[in-house]
Motif scaffolding. Structure first.
Motif, PDB file in Angstrom:
ATOM      1  N   GLU A 120       0.840  -1.198   0.000  1.00 14.92           N
ATOM      2  CA  GLU A 120       0.000   0.000   0.000  1.00 14.92           C
ATOM      3  C   GLU A 120       0.877   1.250   0.000  1.00 14.92           C
ATOM      4  O   GLU A 120       1.821   1.366   0.784  1.00 14.92           O
ATOM      5  N   LYS A 121       0.551   2.185  -0.883  1.00 19.02           N
ATOM      6  CA  LYS A 121       1.325   3.422  -0.967  1.00 19.02           C
ATOM      7  C   LYS A 121       1.319   4.176   0.354  1.00 19.02           C
ATOM      8  O   LYS A 121       2.341   4.766   0.754  1.00 19.02           O
ATOM      9  N   SER A 122       0.188   4.164   1.029  1.00 13.64           N
ATOM     10  CA  SER A 122       0.084   4.892   2.305  1.00 13.64           C
ATOM     11  C   SER A 122       1.065   4.334   3.328  1.00 13.64           C
ATOM     12  O   SER A 122       1.637   5.087   4.139  1.00 13.64           O
ATOM     13  N   HIS A 123       1.278   3.026   3.289  1.00 11.21           N
ATOM     14  CA  HIS A 123       2.222   2.401   4.215  1.00 11.21           C
ATOM     15  C   HIS A 123       3.651   2.849   3.902  1.00 11.21           C
ATOM     16  O   HIS A 123       4.433   3.157   4.818  1.00 11.21           O
ATOM     17  N   LEU A 124       3.986   2.907   2.620  1.00 16.51           N
ATOM     18  CA  LEU A 124       5.318   3.352   2.222  1.00 16.51           C
ATOM     19  C   LEU A 124       5.556   4.807   2.630  1.00 16.51           C
ATOM     20  O   LEU A 124       6.632   5.165   3.118  1.00 16.51           O
TER      21      LEU A 124
END
Length: 259
Positions: A120-124
């Motif tokens: 997930e981009k948000s996690h990165l």
């Protein structure tokens, strides 16, 4: 035998066909055979140019074989195998030939494959924003690449390119600079329309500081933003742990060999 630095379109489709039986565990075939990536540590050996029946593809510290094991060139290639290479998955016929030639000198090891579909981009973004070294993160430019190429550790980021300039024009990467020294970097070891093979190197004096997490998170985020698959392949527990931390999902293992 013929050693090729690069491929012409006439031979490319024939080599792709030879590799159809090989288990795909990285982007070597996509990058080098299908799209023609060249580099100082990339080589392709075939039995002949007109109608190749045997091929050995080497990149970095990895090599793979495909084609007719009954061909006399196949035996010669296997006999001349360098101990510097890890032998990637190949057909049962090739593996049997390699075992017959090298016997007890052949050592088996295990590598681990991961899928990035669940990332997930948000996690990165969270990993980047919460890292204390985020202000020292930057994209590798020409000046940095030239300095890295002269460094005993960082020079390996460019082993599959002809020069630092070739890397800048073709690939990409991110690094962390501390005291004007590049101490950790994540780059595209191989690159093609499908994706990028991830290469991460951190200076021993700067490990255990989440620098690899920071550079990798930024690199993977860039891949996802540009429709590229960030391909992750692990050889040890630390790499496995980092992959999971970044959001990768474990797929399975496969065997590699060296002499």
């Amino acid at each position: 035998m013929v050693v090729l630095g690069e491929l012409n379109p006439n031979i490319r489709s024939k080599l792709i066909e030879l590799f159809e039986r090989n288990q795909k565990v990285d982007l070597s075939i996509d990058s080098i055979i299908a799209e023609g990536q060249t580099g100082r540590n990339i080589s392709i050996i075939v039995d002949n140019l007109l109608n190749p029946k045997v091929v050995q593809l080497s990149q970095g510290t990895f090599t793979m074989f495909a084609g007719d094991t009954k061909n006399e060139v196949a035996f010669e290639l296997v006999r001349n195998l360098s101990h510097l290479y890890w032998i990637m998955p190949c057909s049962e016929e090739w593996l049997n030939l390699i075992k017959d030639v090298h016997g007890d000198k052949l050592v088996q090891s295990e590598r681990y494959s991961f899928s990035g579909e669940s990332i997930e981009k948000s996690h990165l973004i969270d990993l980047i924003e919460n890292n204390p070294f985020k202000e020292m993160l930057c994209k590798i430019d020409m000046e940095m690449a030239n300095k890295m190429a002269e460094d005993e550790l960082n020079k390996y980021h460019f082993m599959n390119y002809n020069s630092p300039e070739h890397f800048i024009n073709t690939g990409f990467g991110y690094c962390v600079k501390i005291d004007n020294k590049i101490v950790s970097a994540c780059s595209s070891g191989l690159i093609c329309k499908v994706g990028a093979e991830i290469c991460i190197i951190t200076h021993p004096d700067y490990r255990e500081k989440d620098l690899a997490t920071l550079t990798a998170a930024k690199f993977i985020l860039n891949c996802l933003d540009n429709g590229l698959v960030p391909h992750w392949d692990a050889a040890n527990p630390k790499s496995i742990g980092l992959a999971k931390k970044l959001g990768y999902t474990y797929v399975g293992s496969y065997n590699v060999y060296h002499i």
